[in-house]
Design a protein around this motif. Structure first.
Motif, PDB file in Angstrom:
ATOM      1  N   LEU A  56       0.835  -1.192   0.000  1.00  0.00           N
ATOM      2  CA  LEU A  56       0.000   0.000   0.000  1.00  0.00           C
ATOM      3  C   LEU A  56       0.873   1.246   0.000  1.00  0.00           C
ATOM      4  O   LEU A  56       1.946   1.267   0.598  1.00  0.00           O
ATOM      5  CB  LEU A  56      -0.888   0.017   1.250  1.00  0.00           C
ATOM      6  CG  LEU A  56      -2.010  -1.014   1.343  1.00  0.00           C
ATOM      7  CD1 LEU A  56      -2.598  -1.006   2.736  1.00  0.00           C
ATOM      8  CD2 LEU A  56      -3.079  -0.717   0.315  1.00  0.00           C
ATOM      9  N   ASN A  57       0.382   2.266  -0.667  1.00  0.00           N
ATOM     10  CA  ASN A  57       1.068   3.553  -0.629  1.00  0.00           C
ATOM     11  C   ASN A  57       0.092   4.638  -0.223  1.00  0.00           C
ATOM     12  O   ASN A  57      -1.006   4.697  -0.760  1.00  0.00           O
ATOM     13  CB  ASN A  57       1.656   3.894  -2.003  1.00  0.00           C
ATOM     14  CG  ASN A  57       2.891   3.066  -2.293  1.00  0.00           C
ATOM     15  OD1 ASN A  57       3.853   3.093  -1.525  1.00  0.00           O
ATOM     16  ND2 ASN A  57       2.848   2.301  -3.366  1.00  0.00           N
ATOM     17  N   ALA A  58       0.506   5.492   0.702  1.00  0.00           N
ATOM     18  CA  ALA A  58      -0.363   6.578   1.156  1.00  0.00           C
ATOM     19  C   ALA A  58       0.156   7.908   0.642  1.00  0.00           C
ATOM     20  O   ALA A  58       1.364   8.144   0.643  1.00  0.00           O
ATOM     21  CB  ALA A  58      -0.431   6.606   2.680  1.00  0.00           C
ATOM     22  N   SER A  59      -0.753   8.759   0.207  1.00  0.00           N
ATOM     23  CA  SER A  59      -0.333  10.101  -0.216  1.00  0.00           C
ATOM     24  C   SER A  59       0.121  10.899   1.001  1.00  0.00           C
ATOM     25  O   SER A  59       0.991  11.749   0.914  1.00  0.00           O
ATOM     26  CB  SER A  59      -1.486  10.813  -0.922  1.00  0.00           C
ATOM     27  OG  SER A  59      -2.567  11.009  -0.028  1.00  0.00           O
ATOM     28  N   LYS A  60      -0.482  10.602   2.141  1.00  0.00           N
ATOM     29  CA  LYS A  60      -0.049  11.226   3.402  1.00  0.00           C
ATOM     30  C   LYS A  60      -0.401  10.272   4.527  1.00  0.00           C
ATOM     31  O   LYS A  60      -1.505   9.749   4.564  1.00  0.00           O
ATOM     32  CB  LYS A  60      -0.757  12.574   3.610  1.00  0.00           C
ATOM     33  CG  LYS A  60      -0.325  13.285   4.898  1.00  0.00           C
ATOM     34  CD  LYS A  60      -0.972  14.656   5.045  1.00  0.00           C
ATOM     35  CE  LYS A  60      -2.359  14.560   5.655  1.00  0.00           C
ATOM     36  NZ  LYS A  60      -3.003  15.860   5.895  1.00  0.00           N
ATOM     37  N   LEU A  61       0.569  10.054   5.414  1.00  0.00           N
ATOM     38  CA  LEU A  61       0.344   9.160   6.548  1.00  0.00           C
ATOM     39  C   LEU A  61       0.470   9.981   7.828  1.00  0.00           C
ATOM     40  O   LEU A  61       1.520  10.563   8.091  1.00  0.00           O
ATOM     41  CB  LEU A  61       1.379   8.039   6.512  1.00  0.00           C
ATOM     42  CG  LEU A  61       1.085   6.773   7.324  1.00  0.00           C
ATOM     43  CD1 LEU A  61      -0.241   6.155   6.918  1.00  0.00           C
ATOM     44  CD2 LEU A  61       2.213   5.765   7.132  1.00  0.00           C
ATOM     45  N   ILE A  62      -0.621  10.031   8.593  1.00  0.00           N
ATOM     46  CA  ILE A  62      -0.566  10.786   9.851  1.00  0.00           C
ATOM     47  C   ILE A  62      -0.129   9.826  10.947  1.00  0.00           C
ATOM     48  O   ILE A  62      -0.848   8.893  11.294  1.00  0.00           O
ATOM     49  CB  ILE A  62      -1.932  11.394  10.195  1.00  0.00           C
ATOM     50  CG1 ILE A  62      -2.368  12.346   9.077  1.00  0.00           C
ATOM     51  CG2 ILE A  62      -1.883  12.123  11.541  1.00  0.00           C
ATOM     52  CD1 ILE A  62      -3.754  12.930   9.250  1.00  0.00           C
TER      53      ILE A  62
ATOM     54  N   MET B  95      -4.254   2.775   5.015  1.00  0.00           N
ATOM     55  CA  MET B  95      -3.004   2.927   5.763  1.00  0.00           C
ATOM     56  C   MET B  95      -3.206   3.827   6.976  1.00  0.00           C
ATOM     57  O   MET B  95      -2.650   3.581   8.049  1.00  0.00           O
ATOM     58  CB  MET B  95      -1.900   3.462   4.856  1.00  0.00           C
ATOM     59  CG  MET B  95      -1.343   2.387   3.944  1.00  0.00           C
ATOM     60  SD  MET B  95       0.051   2.962   2.973  1.00  0.00           S
ATOM     61  CE  MET B  95       1.354   2.951   4.200  1.00  0.00           C
TER      62      MET B  95
ATOM     63  N   ALA C  66      -7.577  -2.614  -1.855  1.00  0.00           N
ATOM     64  CA  ALA C  66      -6.861  -1.902  -0.788  1.00  0.00           C
ATOM     65  C   ALA C  66      -7.141  -2.541   0.571  1.00  0.00           C
ATOM     66  O   ALA C  66      -6.235  -2.658   1.399  1.00  0.00           O
ATOM     67  CB  ALA C  66      -7.262  -0.425  -0.770  1.00  0.00           C
TER      68      ALA C  66
ATOM     69  N   TRP D 249      -8.800  12.071   8.268  1.00  0.00           N
ATOM     70  CA  TRP D 249      -8.028  11.877   7.044  1.00  0.00           C
ATOM     71  C   TRP D 249      -8.319  10.515   6.397  1.00  0.00           C
ATOM     72  O   TRP D 249      -8.442  10.403   5.176  1.00  0.00           O
ATOM     73  CB  TRP D 249      -6.537  12.047   7.334  1.00  0.00           C
ATOM     74  CG  TRP D 249      -5.639  11.856   6.146  1.00  0.00           C
ATOM     75  CD1 TRP D 249      -4.558  11.049   6.065  1.00  0.00           C
ATOM     76  CD2 TRP D 249      -5.737  12.504   4.867  1.00  0.00           C
ATOM     77  NE1 TRP D 249      -3.977  11.120   4.827  1.00  0.00           N
ATOM     78  CE2 TRP D 249      -4.674  12.005   4.073  1.00  0.00           C
ATOM     79  CE3 TRP D 249      -6.614  13.437   4.309  1.00  0.00           C
ATOM     80  CZ2 TRP D 249      -4.472  12.417   2.744  1.00  0.00           C
ATOM     81  CZ3 TRP D 249      -6.417  13.849   2.984  1.00  0.00           C
ATOM     82  CH2 TRP D 249      -5.355  13.335   2.224  1.00  0.00           C
TER      83      TRP D 249
ATOM     84  N   ASP E  80      -9.169   7.529  -2.678  1.00  0.00           N
ATOM     85  CA  ASP E  80      -7.773   7.130  -2.449  1.00  0.00           C
ATOM     86  C   ASP E  80      -7.772   6.068  -1.338  1.00  0.00           C
ATOM     87  O   ASP E  80      -7.462   6.344  -0.182  1.00  0.00           O
ATOM     88  CB  ASP E  80      -6.950   8.356  -2.045  1.00  0.00           C
ATOM     89  CG  ASP E  80      -5.474   8.024  -1.859  1.00  0.00           C
ATOM     90  OD1 ASP E  80      -5.111   6.823  -1.982  1.00  0.00           O
ATOM     91  OD2 ASP E  80      -4.693   8.953  -1.576  1.00  0.00           O
TER      92      ASP E  80
ATOM     93  N   GLU F 233      -5.986   3.373  -0.741  1.00  0.00           N
ATOM     94  CA  GLU F 233      -4.730   2.950  -0.102  1.00  0.00           C
ATOM     95  C   GLU F 233      -4.382   3.886   1.054  1.00  0.00           C
ATOM     96  O   GLU F 233      -4.021   3.453   2.145  1.00  0.00           O
ATOM     97  CB  GLU F 233      -3.595   2.899  -1.131  1.00  0.00           C
ATOM     98  CG  GLU F 233      -3.835   1.841  -2.195  1.00  0.00           C
ATOM     99  CD  GLU F 233      -2.570   1.423  -2.926  1.00  0.00           C
ATOM    100  OE1 GLU F 233      -1.474   1.857  -2.514  1.00  0.00           O
ATOM    101  OE2 GLU F 233      -2.694   0.663  -3.900  1.00  0.00           O
ATOM    102  N   THR F 234      -4.485   5.185   0.802  1.00  0.00           N
ATOM    103  CA  THR F 234      -4.217   6.158   1.858  1.00  0.00           C
ATOM    104  C   THR F 234      -5.192   5.968   3.012  1.00  0.00           C
ATOM    105  O   THR F 234      -4.816   6.018   4.187  1.00  0.00           O
ATOM    106  CB  THR F 234      -4.331   7.597   1.300  1.00  0.00           C
ATOM    107  OG1 THR F 234      -3.321   7.781   0.309  1.00  0.00           O
ATOM    108  CG2 THR F 234      -4.160   8.641   2.395  1.00  0.00           C
TER     109      THR F 234
END
Lengths: 213, 453
Positions: free
Chosen positions: A54-60, B190, B261, B175, B184, B186-187
């Motif tokens: 998985l890839n996140a555009s932003k991870l908090i 995660m 996802a 978020w 989105d 995947e985001t």
């Protein structure tokens, strides 16, 4: 001894580190899927498990990381001292530096900057005169304490409060234990000097909190 | 051979504060080898129970918001499960701080769930003002919740720390939801996983504060020890597995765009679990575990596929494969733990896990959402048992790795009396003088000037 599963951050770091090293070996799940898909070609649904990361555009996430301190500065009282790692004495008490100019970080506990209470102790005096923490009783709320690692990472802590406890009635769990916040607690001696036992009756603890930007 | 706690009944909430404190002769010491080497001290039970409910809250909250945005039929049932989680948390708070405090907690805690739902509703209606209002309310909530907990713990939890932690929780949930709505996935997944993980630290902090506040009631045990850390870490990955599995199966049968996802999130969880196994039993052991563990995820997906295709033979085949998996997984763990975890017990526990997940799925497909989410909560809680059993076994197997004393038994001796003999005045006196003359810097300066005066 380095703690093996040291703290929650510890394990999550360990986990992600292991994860990063994986070369994505294909497990039997994929094979299973192949046969499954063959069996269900005549029907509509054929779910497959995608092995992709998985890839996140932003991870908090909590980015706090501890440092191994090597230098301690307290500008308001002109302290600039080396920090050495210290552990436990045979009787289980926290050890202290052998000299009066350096300070000791309790390495069995928490690192400054990570969640938890990190502790640095220093002598109030030597046999003949003042030592490195002689003046920490003068600190007031808001004063800054700066610790630096050998690699040059720097963290600033803000003084919250000062407390004095009888040496054998100090709240060890609150001074040394876990906390969600990142704290650094300074310890030195204070109170009456017991000449027979060669120790001070009380301990002064300066409680500080990590400064966040 | 001692039978481990794999199949033990978990502590009920009313037992969170043990009423009988065993009079161990701790002699004022806060740590002791016997205590440190157990993953189930009164304090670590509290930590595990809070970790269970807090992580489940984060998981259910994100899933509820997503269902809300999609306007699905099962929204009410899922929101109900989130409400039950709040009730359980309230009971935990009441057991420590009394009924009145519990009521107060519930009111504050529920308010933030309400604001989240407001946010989701406003998002669905493209109502920016409504979203802004919900965010503003969440900010007020953070301050209120932090103040409540600081007061309850008598300052052991600091409002400033609490506000930072609560803000992260709110930001992560918002978020995860926003990125889901934006497609989105995947985001979204995660960040959902981050939000779940973050709650374990909140649980560690709160359980530490409570056990520091009432040390006698927890037999002076510590919530955070190397052994308790292992249990907490396994609690997190095992319970999260159950939650993510239920959602991936739903997404699969519904043909949702986020299936890939959500399945990848479930596999990322499997990677974490395998890495934990590898860190104890070596790389080879970790790889072998991973292969077996992932096989059962594959069989569940087969079951979902067969269900979607109304293929009874396919479902039967998947169930048969799951039976085979249970035997294989139990044998692996029994061998790895040198039979400290007996295969028969493991098989019973794994069968329960399989049954709970299949029940949650079948009930969902049948449209019995309340039963489905009850099964899901059961499956989530059930995972605490293998976690407790496995973590204790690992500690028993590798005691050296968990024996480190992270807290001293006494304060350091940080003075040699040199200044006490010099002026023989109490340090407190000096403290006062020092405050007045802080700007002068240095005790010698201060003394010299005092003498001159």
């Amino acid at each position: 001894m380095k703690k093996w599963f040291g703290g929650i951050l510890g394990i999550s770091l360990l986990l992600s580190a292991c994860q990063a090293e994986e070369g994505a070996p294909e497990p039997s799940v994929e094979k299973q899927e192949v046969s499954n898909m063959e069996a269900s070609t005549s029907t509509k649904t054929a779910l497959t498990l995608n092995e992709g990361q998985l890839n996140a555009s932003k991870l908090i996430k909590d980015e706090r990381q501890g440092i191994s301190p090597s230098r301690l500065r307290i500008p308001s009282i002109n302290v600039d001292a080396p920090v050495n790692a210290t552990g436990l004495l045979d009787n289980g008490d926290m050890d202290v530096p052998n000299d009066i100019v350096s300070t000791g970080w309790f390495e069995n506990g928490y690192m400054p900057g990570e969640p938890g209470n990190a502790v640095i102790a220093g002598h109030v005096d030597g046999k003949k005169g003042p030592a490195v923490f002689y003046n920490i009783g003068k600190l007031t709320k808001g004063d800054e304490i700066i610790v630096t690692s050998a690699e040059g990472q720097e963290l600033t802590f803000i003084v919250e409060q000062l407390k004095i406890y009888p040496f054998d009635e100090s709240p060890l769990r609150e001074i040394f234990g876990f906390s969600y916040g990142s704290h650094l607690n300074l310890i030195t001696c204070t109170g009456e000097y017991n000449k027979n036992g060669s120790y001070y009756e009380d301990r002064l603890v300066v409680y500080t909190t990590l400064k966040t930007t | 051979m001692k039978k481990r706690t794999l199949l033990a009944i978990p502590l009920s909430m009313s037992l969170l504060v043990p009423t009988v404190a065993f009079a161990h002769g701790h002699e004022g010491k806060v740590t002791g080898v016997a205590t440190e080497m157990s993953v189930s001290t009164p304090a670590s039970e509290l930590r595990s129970a809070l970790g269970h409910l807090f992580t489940e809250h984060a998981f259910l909250a994100v899933e509820t918001l997503k269902k809300g945005a999609d306007g699905t039929e099962d929204f009410d049932a899922l929101a109900g499960a989130l409400g039950q989680n709040t009730d359980d948390l309230t009971e935990a708070v009441s057991s420590v701080y009394g009924k009145e405090a519990g009521i107060q907690f519930k009111e504050i805690w529920s308010s933030h769930i309400g604001y989240f739902v407001d946010y989701a509703t406003a998002t669905a209606a493209s109502d920016q003002a409504g979203k802004d209002q919900a965010v503003a309310n969440l900010e007020k909530y953070i301050v209120e919740q932090a103040a409540f907990l600081e007061t309850a713990t008598e300052g052991r939890l600091k409002a400033v720390d609490l506000e930072a932690g609560l803000k992260m929780h709110v930001d992560q949930l918002v978020w995860a939801f926003d990125s889901y709505v934006a497609g989105d996935y995947e985001t979204s997944y995660m960040n959902e996983r981050e939000a779940i993980g973050h709650m374990t630290m909140v649980a560690a902090g709160l359980s530490t504060a409570i056990t520091n506040q009432f040390p006698d009631k927890f037999e002076n045990s510590l919530a955070v020890t190397p052994a308790a850390d292992l249990r907490s870490a396994l609690d997190q990955v095992f319970t999260e597995h159950a939650g993510l599995a239920v959602m991936a199966m739903q997404n699969g049968v519904d043909g949702d765009p986020d299936f890939d996802a959500s399945a990848a999130a479930l596999l990322a969880n499997a990677d974490d679990l395998s890495a934990a196994v590898a860190s104890v039993y070596g790389e080879e052991g970790g790889a072998a575990f991973k292969e077996i563990w992932k096989s059962h995820i594959g069989y569940f997906v087969d079951y979902v596929t067969a269900t979607a295709n109304d293929d009874q033979a396919g479902k039967d085949k998947a169930m048969k494969e799951l039976d085979g998996y249970v035997v294989e997984q139990a044998a692996f763990l029994a061998t790895a733990t040198e039979d400290r975890l007996p295969a028969a017990d493991l098989e019973a526990g794994l069968n329960e896990h399989v049954d709970q997940l299949l029940a949650a799925f079948d009930q969902y497909v049948a449209g019995d959402y309340e039963a489905s989410y009850a099964s899901m909560r059961e499956a989530y809680a059930h995972m605490l048992m293998p976690s407790a059993g496995l973590s204790q076994t690992i500690v028993d197997q590798f005691p050296d790795k968990f024996s480190g004393q992270s807290m001293p038994d006494g304060m350091p001796k940080t003075g040699m009396g040199g200044t006490a003999e010099q002026d023989s005045m109490p340090y407190e006196w000096f403290l006062l003088g020092g405050l007045l003359a802080a700007a002068l810097g240095g005790a010698f300066t201060l003394r010299r000037r005092s003498n001159e005066a």
